[in-house]
Motif scaffolding. Structure first.
Motif, PDB file in Angstrom:
ATOM      1  N   PHE A  40       0.841  -1.204   0.000  1.00  0.00           N
ATOM      2  CA  PHE A  40       0.000   0.000   0.000  1.00  0.00           C
ATOM      3  C   PHE A  40       0.874   1.250   0.000  1.00  0.00           C
ATOM      4  O   PHE A  40       0.606   2.208  -0.746  1.00  0.00           O
ATOM      5  N   GLN A  41       1.913   1.256   0.799  1.00  0.00           N
ATOM      6  CA  GLN A  41       2.824   2.395   0.868  1.00  0.00           C
ATOM      7  C   GLN A  41       3.497   2.616  -0.492  1.00  0.00           C
ATOM      8  O   GLN A  41       3.613   3.757  -0.957  1.00  0.00           O
ATOM      9  N   GLN A  42       3.932   1.564  -1.150  1.00  0.00           N
ATOM     10  CA  GLN A  42       4.581   1.691  -2.454  1.00  0.00           C
ATOM     11  C   GLN A  42       3.617   2.231  -3.511  1.00  0.00           C
ATOM     12  O   GLN A  42       3.981   3.094  -4.315  1.00  0.00           O
ATOM     13  N   ILE A  48       1.690   9.489  -5.708  1.00  0.00           N
ATOM     14  CA  ILE A  48       2.116  10.833  -5.323  1.00  0.00           C
ATOM     15  C   ILE A  48       3.180  11.343  -6.288  1.00  0.00           C
ATOM     16  O   ILE A  48       3.130  12.496  -6.725  1.00  0.00           O
ATOM     17  N   LYS A  49       4.150  10.502  -6.654  1.00  0.00           N
ATOM     18  CA  LYS A  49       5.186  10.907  -7.601  1.00  0.00           C
ATOM     19  C   LYS A  49       4.585  11.256  -8.959  1.00  0.00           C
ATOM     20  O   LYS A  49       4.972  12.236  -9.591  1.00  0.00           O
ATOM     21  N   ASP A  56       4.175  19.463 -11.865  1.00  0.00           N
ATOM     22  CA  ASP A  56       5.376  20.172 -12.314  1.00  0.00           C
ATOM     23  C   ASP A  56       5.314  20.469 -13.806  1.00  0.00           C
ATOM     24  O   ASP A  56       5.672  21.563 -14.242  1.00  0.00           O
ATOM     25  N   TYR A  57       4.853  19.502 -14.579  1.00  0.00           N
ATOM     26  CA  TYR A  57       4.724  19.708 -16.027  1.00  0.00           C
ATOM     27  C   TYR A  57       3.726  20.822 -16.317  1.00  0.00           C
ATOM     28  O   TYR A  57       3.994  21.724 -17.109  1.00  0.00           O
TER      29      TYR A  57
END
Length: 183
Positions: A40-42, A48-49, A56-57
């Motif tokens: 789940f964390q991964q 999020i990334k 950012d784009y």
């Protein structure tokens, strides 16, 4: 986890009587929960990334669009000054203006999905650019060096200029608002 180990150590008698089956029943859910939490964390980290990359784009595209619009805004002011008597910079500023409009159109069409929220102000600005370009083209085509004609074009230019200036200010502020949304 520590709580479970403490309970096991406190109840030492029970631990001596535990069989392999009891250990498996106790430890397998703990291990499976750990694996599920890790997965789940991964997954959340990847999401999020991905979201950060998109943001950012988008900010980069909006910032570039804002700088292109700002340069056109500045150049239109230069054209207004170049229409004054005894100014020889008009052709240079007009050619720069036409090139900037082509760059904005190309940039907008390339990044249309990202800039979709700015479609209405963009279309209004392009309409104003076309009107301004028509007036300036008329000046270049018919300019015979007379100050009367320059004054006439200057009046037409002024009428469109103030309207376009307001549109550009609105477009620039909306672009800045879009950038701030994602900070």
């Amino acid at each position: 986890m520590h709580l479970i180990l403490c309970i096991l150590f406190i109840n030492g008698e029970r631990m001596k009587n535990m069989e392999t089956k009891d250990w498996i029943i106790m430890l397998v859910p703990i291990l499976i929960n750990g694996v599920f939490l890790f997965v789940f964390q991964q997954v959340m980290t990847q999401k999020i990334k991905k979201t950060e990359k998109k943001t950012d784009y988008r900010q980069g595209v909006l910032t570039e669009f804002l700088s292109l619009m700002q340069s056109v805004y500045d150049n239109i002011k230069n054209i207004a000054w170049a229409l004054k008597p005894n100014s020889d910079d008009f052709a240079e500023h007009w050619n720069s203006f036409v090139l900037q409009i082509q760059n904005i159109n190309s940039f907008y069409n390339t990044h249309k999905p990202t800039l979709s929220s700015l479609e209405k102000p963009y279309e209004k600005c392009i309409e104003g650019y076309k009107r301004l370009d028509w007036i300036l083209s008329k000046y270049v085509a018919e300019n015979n060096g007379s100050e009367i004609f320059r004054a006439q074009v200057s009046e037409e230019f002024s009428a469109v200029y103030y309207e376009l200036e307001e549109l550009l200010k609105k477009c620039l502020s909306e672009c800045e608002e879009e950038i701030l949304k994602f900070k």
